[in-house]
Write an enzyme that holds these catalytic residues in place. Sequence first.
Site, mmCIF file in Angstrom:
data_model
loop_
_atom_site.group_PDB
_atom_site.id
_atom_site.type_symbol
_atom_site.label_atom_id
_atom_site.label_comp_id
_atom_site.label_asym_id
_atom_site.label_seq_id
_atom_site.Cartn_x
_atom_site.Cartn_y
_atom_site.Cartn_z
ATOM 1 N N ASP A 62 -7.371 21.235 -10.575
ATOM 2 C CA ASP A 62 -7.639 19.994 -11.305
ATOM 3 C C ASP A 62 -7.179 20.209 -12.741
ATOM 4 O O ASP A 62 -7.770 20.973 -13.498
ATOM 5 C CB ASP A 62 -9.142 19.671 -11.234
ATOM 6 C CG ASP A 62 -9.494 18.340 -11.884
ATOM 7 O OD1 ASP A 62 -8.781 17.921 -12.823
ATOM 8 O OD2 ASP A 62 -10.496 17.727 -11.472
ATOM 9 N N ARG A 65 0.820 -1.217 0.000
ATOM 10 C CA ARG A 65 0.000 0.000 0.000
ATOM 11 C C ARG A 65 0.855 1.269 0.000
ATOM 12 O O ARG A 65 0.454 2.310 -0.506
ATOM 13 C CB ARG A 65 -0.914 -0.011 1.242
ATOM 14 C CG ARG A 65 -2.026 1.007 1.191
ATOM 15 C CD ARG A 65 -2.885 0.942 2.443
ATOM 16 N NE ARG A 65 -2.104 1.198 3.627
ATOM 17 C CZ ARG A 65 -2.189 0.517 4.773
ATOM 18 N NH1 ARG A 65 -3.047 -0.473 4.909
ATOM 19 N NH2 ARG A 65 -1.420 0.821 5.795
HETATM 20 C C1 LIG Z 1 -13.126 12.329 -14.650
HETATM 21 C C2 LIG Z 1 -12.691 13.497 -13.892
HETATM 22 C C3 LIG Z 1 -12.359 13.393 -12.542
HETATM 23 C C4 LIG Z 1 -12.528 12.108 -11.768
HETATM 24 O O1 LIG Z 1 -11.687 11.119 -12.187
HETATM 25 P P1 LIG Z 1 -11.979 9.562 -11.903
HETATM 26 O O2 LIG Z 1 -10.667 8.949 -12.229
HETATM 27 O O3 LIG Z 1 -13.086 9.167 -12.828
HETATM 28 O O4 LIG Z 1 -12.356 9.441 -10.466
HETATM 29 C C5 LIG Z 1 -11.901 14.515 -11.898
HETATM 30 N N1 LIG Z 1 -11.805 15.699 -12.525
HETATM 31 C C6 LIG Z 1 -12.125 15.841 -13.813
HETATM 32 C C7 LIG Z 1 -11.984 17.170 -14.458
HETATM 33 C C8 LIG Z 1 -12.592 14.760 -14.537
HETATM 34 O O5 LIG Z 1 -12.946 14.912 -15.809
#
Ligand SMILES: *Cc1c(COP(=O)(O)O)cnc(C)c1O
Length: 394
Positions: free
Chosen positions: A184, A59
């Site tokens: 993000d 982990r």
């Molecule tokens: C898809 C997505 C996520 C989440 O990702 P997962 O791997 O599906 O949990 C987060 N931020 C953005 C902008 C996304 O498009």
Amino acid sequence: MTNRRLRDDTLLVERGRDPANHFGAVNVPPYRASTIVFPTVADLAASRDRQYAGYSYGRAGTPTSHAFEQAMASLEGGAGAIVASSGVAAIAVALTAVLDAEDHLLVADCVYGPTRRFCDRVLRRYGVAVTYFDPLIGAEVETLVKDNTRAIFTESPGSLTFEVQDIPAIANAAKEVGAVLINDNTWATPLLFKSFEHGVDISVHSATKYIGGHSDLLLGVIVANEQCLKKVRANAAAFGACAGPDDLYLALRGLRTMSVRLQRHEHNALLVAEWLGTRTEVAKVLYPALPTDPGHTLWQRDFGGACGLFSIVLAESFSDDAVAAMVDGLQLFDVGASWGGFESLILPSDPSRLRTATRWEATGPLLRLHIGLEDPHDLIADLEAGLDRLREAA
Ligand SMILES: *Cc1c(COP(=O)(O)O)cnc(C)c1O
């Protein structure tokens, strides 16, 4: 050679590989390991002292996860990276690493739906105050900052609606009060937006998208600067964040071709987006790479390119049935969430459900498109027939 930072295309090939330690194999294999065994008690103790650098338990990391983390940190220019089982898990780990009860968090109103859900349903429950802000606010975000603002969360361009945020201006506002800026960066990947050069402290990615690139894995990754890395690492360990060996292996493999894939996604998406912009059924194309997009100037200033994901807003309030007639009959676009794979996708979506600081006002329904690696002329022909069906059904 050694003093100069290698360019991205070279890093994509070079980083996260170690043939000398893997019997000459070009790729680091998927290590399937929970238990790591030690020949002696002294060796066990030595592994603890080395903390995360060595291997102590599956982990806490394997050669496969370390290879992926090193490649990601090197590409984006962070001090280090930490994997999680999905993008959403990475976002949850990043936010909880820097927030305590009674802290205040500012979140751009255009973030991914599950990010908003985590803020509203989990962070609030643990005593964090959350304020959403207009993603186009820029330096004015300063007016929303409070004494207890500890973090600002952005996603540029925004999910579904693709607002480009003025990240350097928001980073300045964050720095003035010692708040952490989390961004993000899934849309741009580490290749098209250099988070740390623009003042971001923690960059989160859904590696499920372009990094994996083939719609066959789920993986998240957090890249942090020197100041935040320790905190994020400790929090990830506390949450038990980790990822499966096959997903890590496939993500490393995805990185090798990501640059060439992204270039083709951008090329195809530009052709399709420009064509959609000429259609009377389409009121707006929300794609920062188009000169007609309101975020184009900021995008040009801060980004090195665009991926294949954008939205269109239809020109009239077409009924659900008319939209279904268009979408269901498409041959090359499947209906589906997620994106970043080789295939084209389309997704009708209603952004108004997902905002509180701003109002989503549009002439008609929104459709999000992911433009894949098919021949773009075939995609255009498919969409042309779809728009004909839309008009006939209206
Ligand atoms: C898809 C997505 C996520 C989440 O990702 P997962 O791997 O599906 O949990 C987060 N931020 C953005 C902008 C996304 O498009």
